[in-house]
Structure formats: C-alpha cells, structure tokens
Design a protein around this motif. Structure first.
Motif, short mmCIF file in Angstrom:
data_model
loop_
_atom_site.label_atom_id
_atom_site.label_comp_id
_atom_site.label_asym_id
_atom_site.label_seq_id
_atom_site.Cartn_x
_atom_site.Cartn_y
_atom_site.Cartn_z
N ASN A 69 55.58 33.62 42.82
CA ASN A 69 56.89 33.50 42.20
C ASN A 69 57.99 33.11 43.19
O ASN A 69 59.16 33.09 42.83
CB ASN A 69 57.28 34.82 41.54
N SER A 70 57.65 32.81 44.41
CA SER A 70 58.69 32.46 45.38
C SER A 70 59.22 31.06 45.09
O SER A 70 58.49 30.19 44.63
CB SER A 70 58.14 32.55 46.80
N GLN A 71 60.46 30.86 45.36
CA GLN A 71 61.11 29.58 45.13
C GLN A 71 61.27 28.85 46.45
O GLN A 71 61.68 29.45 47.44
CB GLN A 71 62.49 29.78 44.47
N PRO A 72 60.95 27.55 46.49
CA PRO A 72 61.15 26.80 47.74
C PRO A 72 62.63 26.63 48.02
O PRO A 72 63.47 26.64 47.11
CB PRO A 72 60.49 25.46 47.45
N SER A 73 62.95 26.50 49.28
CA SER A 73 64.35 26.29 49.65
C SER A 73 64.40 25.24 50.75
O SER A 73 63.41 24.93 51.39
CB SER A 73 64.97 27.61 50.13
N GLY A 74 65.57 24.70 50.96
CA GLY A 74 65.75 23.69 52.00
C GLY A 74 65.95 22.32 51.38
O GLY A 74 65.90 22.13 50.16
N PRO A 75 66.16 21.31 52.23
CA PRO A 75 66.38 19.97 51.71
C PRO A 75 65.12 19.42 51.06
O PRO A 75 64.00 19.63 51.52
CB PRO A 75 66.76 19.15 52.95
N GLY A 76 65.28 18.75 49.95
CA GLY A 76 64.16 18.16 49.23
C GLY A 76 63.37 19.15 48.42
O GLY A 76 62.31 18.81 47.90
N ALA A 77 63.84 20.38 48.26
CA ALA A 77 63.09 21.39 47.52
C ALA A 77 63.33 21.29 46.02
O ALA A 77 62.56 21.82 45.24
CB ALA A 77 63.49 22.78 48.00
N PHE A 78 64.36 20.58 45.60
CA PHE A 78 64.67 20.47 44.18
C PHE A 78 63.86 19.35 43.55
O PHE A 78 63.90 18.21 43.98
CB PHE A 78 66.18 20.21 44.00
N ASP A 79 63.08 19.67 42.55
CA ASP A 79 62.25 18.70 41.85
C ASP A 79 62.93 18.36 40.53
O ASP A 79 63.02 19.20 39.64
CB ASP A 79 60.87 19.28 41.61
N ASN A 80 63.40 17.14 40.41
CA ASN A 80 64.12 16.74 39.22
C ASN A 80 63.22 16.04 38.21
O ASN A 80 63.69 15.41 37.29
CB ASN A 80 65.29 15.83 39.60
N ASN A 81 61.91 16.14 38.37
CA ASN A 81 60.98 15.52 37.43
C ASN A 81 60.81 16.39 36.21
O ASN A 81 61.05 17.60 36.23
CB ASN A 81 59.63 15.29 38.10
N ALA A 82 60.33 15.79 35.13
CA ALA A 82 60.09 16.52 33.89
C ALA A 82 58.91 17.46 34.07
O ALA A 82 58.09 17.30 34.97
CB ALA A 82 59.84 15.55 32.76
N ALA A 83 58.78 18.43 33.18
CA ALA A 83 57.71 19.42 33.29
C ALA A 83 56.34 18.81 33.09
O ALA A 83 55.34 19.34 33.59
CB ALA A 83 57.94 20.53 32.27
N ASP A 84 56.23 17.70 32.36
CA ASP A 84 54.92 17.09 32.14
C ASP A 84 54.46 16.24 33.32
O ASP A 84 53.40 15.63 33.28
CB ASP A 84 54.92 16.27 30.86
N GLY A 85 55.26 16.15 34.37
CA GLY A 85 54.87 15.41 35.56
C GLY A 85 55.39 14.00 35.59
O GLY A 85 55.24 13.30 36.59
N SER A 86 55.95 13.54 34.49
CA SER A 86 56.49 12.18 34.49
C SER A 86 57.73 12.12 35.36
O SER A 86 58.37 13.12 35.65
CB SER A 86 56.81 11.74 33.06
N GLY A 87 58.03 10.93 35.82
CA GLY A 87 59.16 10.75 36.72
C GLY A 87 60.49 10.86 36.01
O GLY A 87 60.59 11.01 34.79
N ARG A 88 61.50 10.77 36.78
CA ARG A 88 62.87 10.84 36.30
C ARG A 88 63.21 9.55 35.57
O ARG A 88 62.83 8.47 35.98
CB ARG A 88 63.74 11.03 37.53
N PRO A 89 63.95 9.63 34.47
CA PRO A 89 64.34 8.40 33.77
C PRO A 89 65.23 7.53 34.65
O PRO A 89 65.97 8.05 35.48
CB PRO A 89 65.08 8.89 32.53
#
Length: 93
Positions: A69-89
C-alpha cells in the motif's frame, strides 16, 4: 350521584405555577449535574477496567513500511495513464 360526578362538577382554579407538575430551578439542575457526574464516573471506571483487562503487549500500529500500500514519491512518480493501461489522450491544439 357518584363520587366521580360530584368531582367533575367542582371547578378548581389554579395559577400557572400551581398547575405545573414540576418546577424549574435548583432541584432540577442538581439532578442533571449529579447525573452527569455519575455518568462520567461510570465511564471512567469502565475505561480503567478495560485497560487493566487488556493483556496485549504488542502495539497495534505497525512501524514497518507496507510494500503493498505504499505510494511512490519523487519526480516522475505520478502516473497520469488510465486504469486500463491505455495512454493519456492527446492534448487538443
């Protein structure tokens, strides 16, 4: 004539204070304050009894890092992709 009928015919005149079943003031306040104090004493007694009955010596909170349950932190840790794995529009122009 019955006793009930004779009482019904009598008119009783009372003031508002006389007609009231209970009166306000110090007696009612004392009952409320004493009840509150007794409730707090009972609550405190149950709390102390419960703590004495608690035989679990291990702390309930964990100090270890949870890898699932730990959350990543630092630069580049935010994943803006959809939950199904598809890329960002694509961004609109």
């Amino acid at each position: 004539m019955t006793q009930f009928e004779s009482r019904q015919s009598e008119k009783v005149t009372e003031t508002a204070t006389e007609a009231r079943q209970g009166s306000y003031g110090r007696p009612v306040l004392m009952v409320l304050v004493c009840s509150l104090i007794l409730a707090l004493l009972a609550w405190g007694g149950v709390e102390m009894w419960g703590e004495r009955q608690d035989t679990d010596t291990n702390p309930t909170a964990s100090t270890k890092q949870d890898p699932i349950n730990s959350q990543p932190s630092g630069p580049g840790a935010f994943d803006n992709n959809a939950a199904d794995g598809s890329g960002r529009p694509p961004a609109g122009d």
